[in-house]
Motif scaffolding. Structure first.
Motif, PDB file in Angstrom:
ATOM      1  N   GLY A   1       0.772  -1.221   0.000  1.00 55.22           N
ATOM      2  CA  GLY A   1       0.000   0.000   0.000  1.00 55.22           C
ATOM      3  C   GLY A   1       0.808   1.278   0.000  1.00 55.22           C
ATOM      4  O   GLY A   1       0.232   2.373   0.058  1.00 55.22           O
ATOM      5  N   SER A   2       2.124   1.179  -0.080  1.00 58.87           N
ATOM      6  CA  SER A   2       2.969   2.373  -0.023  1.00 58.87           C
ATOM      7  C   SER A   2       2.868   3.198  -1.301  1.00 58.87           C
ATOM      8  O   SER A   2       2.604   2.671  -2.382  1.00 58.87           O
ATOM      9  CB  SER A   2       4.430   1.978   0.206  1.00 58.87           C
ATOM     10  OG  SER A   2       4.603   1.327   1.441  1.00 58.87           O
ATOM     11  N   THR A   3       3.091   4.503  -1.162  1.00 57.85           N
ATOM     12  CA  THR A   3       3.225   5.399  -2.302  1.00 57.85           C
ATOM     13  C   THR A   3       4.657   5.913  -2.314  1.00 57.85           C
ATOM     14  O   THR A   3       5.073   6.628  -1.390  1.00 57.85           O
ATOM     15  CB  THR A   3       2.254   6.582  -2.205  1.00 57.85           C
ATOM     16  OG1 THR A   3       0.914   6.079  -2.139  1.00 57.85           O
ATOM     17  CG2 THR A   3       2.386   7.488  -3.418  1.00 57.85           C
ATOM     18  N   VAL A   4       5.407   5.537  -3.337  1.00 58.69           N
ATOM     19  CA  VAL A   4       6.834   5.857  -3.381  1.00 58.69           C
ATOM     20  C   VAL A   4       7.031   7.108  -4.236  1.00 58.69           C
ATOM     21  O   VAL A   4       6.665   7.123  -5.413  1.00 58.69           O
ATOM     22  CB  VAL A   4       7.645   4.674  -3.949  1.00 58.69           C
ATOM     23  CG1 VAL A   4       9.136   4.996  -3.914  1.00 58.69           C
ATOM     24  CG2 VAL A   4       7.360   3.402  -3.150  1.00 58.69           C
ATOM     25  N   ILE A   5       7.623   8.147  -3.619  1.00 59.28           N
ATOM     26  CA  ILE A   5       7.824   9.411  -4.333  1.00 59.28           C
ATOM     27  C   ILE A   5       9.303   9.806  -4.380  1.00 59.28           C
ATOM     28  O   ILE A   5       9.646  10.854  -4.918  1.00 59.28           O
ATOM     29  CB  ILE A   5       6.991  10.552  -3.712  1.00 59.28           C
ATOM     30  CG1 ILE A   5       7.398  10.809  -2.266  1.00 59.28           C
ATOM     31  CG2 ILE A   5       5.501  10.225  -3.813  1.00 59.28           C
ATOM     32  CD1 ILE A   5       6.734  12.040  -1.661  1.00 59.28           C
ATOM     33  N   HIS A   6      10.174   8.962  -3.810  1.00 57.08           N
ATOM     34  CA  HIS A   6      11.620   9.192  -3.868  1.00 57.08           C
ATOM     35  C   HIS A   6      12.306   7.870  -4.200  1.00 57.08           C
ATOM     36  O   HIS A   6      11.751   6.792  -3.956  1.00 57.08           O
ATOM     37  CB  HIS A   6      12.159   9.712  -2.533  1.00 57.08           C
ATOM     38  CG  HIS A   6      11.573  11.031  -2.110  1.00 57.08           C
ATOM     39  ND1 HIS A   6      11.825  12.205  -2.773  1.00 57.08           N
ATOM     40  CD2 HIS A   6      10.738  11.341  -1.086  1.00 57.08           C
ATOM     41  CE1 HIS A   6      11.194  13.194  -2.186  1.00 57.08           C
ATOM     42  NE2 HIS A   6      10.503  12.700  -1.161  1.00 57.08           N
ATOM     43  N   ASP A   7      13.527   7.953  -4.719  1.00 56.24           N
ATOM     44  CA  ASP A   7      14.309   6.750  -4.960  1.00 56.24           C
ATOM     45  C   ASP A   7      14.476   5.943  -3.674  1.00 56.24           C
ATOM     46  O   ASP A   7      14.482   6.491  -2.563  1.00 56.24           O
ATOM     47  CB  ASP A   7      15.698   7.103  -5.496  1.00 56.24           C
ATOM     48  CG  ASP A   7      15.674   7.667  -6.914  1.00 56.24           C
ATOM     49  OD1 ASP A   7      14.639   7.539  -7.591  1.00 56.24           O
ATOM     50  OD2 ASP A   7      16.703   8.232  -7.330  1.00 56.24           O
ATOM     51  N   VAL A   8      14.620   4.626  -3.842  1.00 58.13           N
ATOM     52  CA  VAL A   8      14.844   3.713  -2.711  1.00 58.13           C
ATOM     53  C   VAL A   8      16.213   3.067  -2.892  1.00 58.13           C
ATOM     54  O   VAL A   8      16.539   2.581  -3.974  1.00 58.13           O
ATOM     55  CB  VAL A   8      13.732   2.641  -2.647  1.00 58.13           C
ATOM     56  CG1 VAL A   8      14.024   1.633  -1.541  1.00 58.13           C
ATOM     57  CG2 VAL A   8      12.368   3.297  -2.422  1.00 58.13           C
TER      58      VAL A   8
END
Length: 219
Positions: free
Chosen positions: A192-199
């Motif tokens: 359910g995460s929303t990723v808005i930056h590099d991991v």
């Protein structure tokens, strides 16, 4: 009258819930005949699973590998799937892919050997999916994405355009990744995460927006 050709005989490595889905895809795909199953659990040798005989584990496979043209690893866990796939390749056993007939593949999409693409998945133009990966049910991968080897993109995950996923990473169910991001190797993106930056490599991120929780151990 067109001559009917025999389908190539393959095996499925694994006998679990994930294997049920892979077997169903292969049967619907109609390209191969499943000759037998392989599983390293000795208690399963000589039994049947989902309509197919389990012949034993790795050693039994080596004894009869001349009876098949290749196989596929039906193990959901990335680390275990990568390990088995490497063993098969090291023993000169070819890997095949399984792509459900309902999958939509855009122009220029490539899917490498050993990979499973499940029902309802969409992979758009010029995206690439590496070896021994899983694109699970109704996952959506947009244009120009790069999915590495041994990756699992779980059900309902959405990757926007030009996203890169490193080898061995698990993108959990319902994740959204915005365009132009890089997700490192052996990372874990929580459900359910929303990723808005590099991991980064070996990083666990969770939340909306996703935040770093901790570094993960070496695989």
């Amino acid at each position: 009258m067109t001559k009917r050709t025999e389908r190539e005989r393959i095996f499925v490595f694994g006998a679990s819930g994930h294997a049920k889905v892979v077997i169903d895809i292969l049967e619907r795909q109609g390209l191969y005949e499943i000759a037998f199953l392989v599983d390293d659990d000795p208690s399963l040798k000589g039994t049947r699973f989902y309509g197919h005989d389990i012949v034993g584990g790795k050693q039994e496979l080596l004894n009869i590998k001349d009876q098949i043209c290749g196989g596929i690893v039906a193990i959901g866990n990335n680390k275990a799937r990568i390990s088995v796939a490497k063993w098969l390749t090291d023993n000169q056993i070819d890997l095949v892919s399984a792509i459900h007939p309902s999958v939509q593949l855009g122009r220029g999409v490539t899917v490498a050997a050993g990979t499973v693409i499940m029902a309802g998945a969409i992979i758009n133009s010029d995206s690439r999916v590496g070896r021994n990966s899983i694109v699970n049910t109704k996952a959506s991968i947009d244009h120009d994405c790069t999915i590495g080897d041994g990756v699992h993109v779980a059900p309902g995950a959405t990757l926007c355009g030009t996203v890169s996923i490193g080898d061995g990473t698990f993108v959990c169910a319902g994740v959204t990744i915005i365009p132009n991001l890089t997700i490192g190797r052996n990372a874990l993106v929580g459900a359910g995460s929303t990723v808005i930056h590099d991991v980064y490599d070996r990083e666990l991120v969770v939340g909306s927006p996703a935040r770093r929780i901790k570094a993960l151990e070496e695989p």
